[in-house]
Design an enzyme around this catalytic site. Structure first.
Site, PDB file in Angstrom:
ATOM      1  N   SER A 105       0.899  -1.097   0.187  1.00  0.00           N
ATOM      2  CA  SER A 105       0.199  -0.141   0.165  1.00  0.00           C
ATOM      3  C   SER A 105       0.939   1.126   0.058  1.00  0.00           C
ATOM      4  O   SER A 105       1.635   1.486  -0.952  1.00  0.00           O
ATOM      5  CB  SER A 105      -1.038  -0.015   1.259  1.00  0.00           C
ATOM      6  OG  SER A 105      -1.775   0.913   1.263  1.00  0.00           O
ATOM      7  N   ASP A 230     -10.110  -4.732  -5.080  1.00  0.00           N
ATOM      8  CA  ASP A 230      -9.418  -3.628  -3.975  1.00  0.00           C
ATOM      9  C   ASP A 230     -10.139  -2.328  -3.866  1.00  0.00           C
ATOM     10  O   ASP A 230      -9.913  -1.466  -4.959  1.00  0.00           O
ATOM     11  CB  ASP A 230      -8.122  -3.290  -4.560  1.00  0.00           C
ATOM     12  CG  ASP A 230      -7.235  -2.896  -3.308  1.00  0.00           C
ATOM     13  OD1 ASP A 230      -7.722  -1.881  -2.481  1.00  0.00           O
ATOM     14  OD2 ASP A 230      -6.125  -3.107  -3.118  1.00  0.00           O
ATOM     15  N   HIS A 259      -7.612  -5.075  -0.686  1.00  0.00           N
ATOM     16  CA  HIS A 259      -6.449  -4.466   0.015  1.00  0.00           C
ATOM     17  C   HIS A 259      -5.879  -5.480   1.098  1.00  0.00           C
ATOM     18  O   HIS A 259      -4.523  -5.200   1.459  1.00  0.00           O
ATOM     19  CB  HIS A 259      -6.863  -2.974   0.487  1.00  0.00           C
ATOM     20  CG  HIS A 259      -5.717  -2.140   0.311  1.00  0.00           C
ATOM     21  ND1 HIS A 259      -5.228  -1.718  -0.686  1.00  0.00           N
ATOM     22  CD2 HIS A 259      -5.167  -1.226   1.287  1.00  0.00           C
ATOM     23  CE1 HIS A 259      -4.109  -0.781  -0.494  1.00  0.00           C
ATOM     24  NE2 HIS A 259      -4.242  -0.454   0.857  1.00  0.00           N
TER      25      HIS A 259
END
Length: 282
Positions: A105, A230, A259
């Site tokens: 991320s 996601d 995610h």
């Protein structure tokens, strides 16, 4: 004797300066991997990759970003240049070379900035899991696929009203359907341990940073793992264009991946990392 024993059991720290020490762990031996956590998460998020990889003959180093987990909160340094310098300090302190950097991320930006700022002399390859900072998030005239700045500011305002409620409203979409409440709470606890000041500062840095030129200059092998469900970092905005911008990247799309696929698809993520490192470290 008791005091010496207690001190010996204290977790490891790397001193950056008088105000900042980074907590790290170093598991296993073999080809080295360094794990960088997502925004407001800490090294524990990688438990389900690091433990099996260490058992399989890899050296797995992970650390808590400043203001995160067990590391110091100096109230400054929440910018990509400083965070990249922190990564260099970790690599130097642990005498790491030919390392594979694995980032989730927000950490995609840290890895890219590290390579821009410090070069690839220590780096054999990179793995970006659900990248959320690259190539460029902000909608501009030359980046029409980006997001309006107002969306980021609205999210930050919501965090400032109640970060626990901000987390709760997004928990279901972050994980795959059927994820236990215990696992969700585990992640929320990590997020709530993070310096609130850091949690607020980093999204603004993330929004404003254009990594397009930096990505184009990277010449090490890269693996991008991204889920097609996601909600935090849509594949079309982050993962796919990030892979396209990297000269030596492979993109693997996880059907149904969200995610939180480092948890929900832990074994697959672990195997993809293992195969990538084995190939490029051979």
């Amino acid at each position: 004797m008791a005091r010496d024993t207690l001190n010996a059991r204290q977790p490891g720290y790397i001193r950056i300066d008088d105000d900042t020490a980074l907590h790290f762990s170093d598991w296993g031996d073999g080809a080295p991997l360094v794990f960088l956590s997502g925004w407001t998460l800490d090294a524990d998020m990688w438990n389900y990759q690091r433990a099996p990889l260490a058992a399989a003959g890899f050296r797995c180093v992970a650390y808590d970003r400043r203001g995160h987990g067990r590391s110091s909160d100096p109230g400054r340094g929440y910018d990509y240049d400083t965070l990249a310098d922190d990564l260099e300090a970790v690599l130097d302190a642990r005498s790491l070379a030919r390392v594979t950097l694995v980032g989730h991320s927000f950490a995609s930006g840290e890895i890219v900035r590290y390579l821009s700022r410090h070069g690839s002399r220590r780096v054999a390859g990179i793995v970006l899991v659900s990248p959320a900072s690259t190539p460029y998030l902000l909608k501009t005239a030359d980046n029409p696929a980006g997001l309006d700045a107002s969306l980021f500011e609205a999210s930050i305002a919501e965090m400032c009203a109640s970060f626990p409620d901000w987390i709760e409203r997004r928990a279901e979409a972050y994980f795959s359907p059927g994820t236990s409440r215990t696992a969700i709470q585990w992640t929320a606890d990590m997020m709530l341990r993070t310096s609130f000041f850091a949690a607020i500062q980093l999204p603004r840095v993330q929004m404003a940073t254009d990594f397009r030129r930096e990505l184009a200059a990277i010449d090490v092998p890269a693996l991008v793992l991204h889920g097609d469900c996601d909600a935090s970092a849509p594949l079309a905005i982050t993962g796919a264009p990030t892979a396209a911008a990297l000269a030596r990247a492979t993109l693997k799309v996880y059907e149904g991946g969200t995610h939180g696929m480092y948890f929900n698809h832990a074994a697959r993520v672990t195997e993809d990392i293992r195969a990538f490192v084995t190939h490029w470290q051979a």
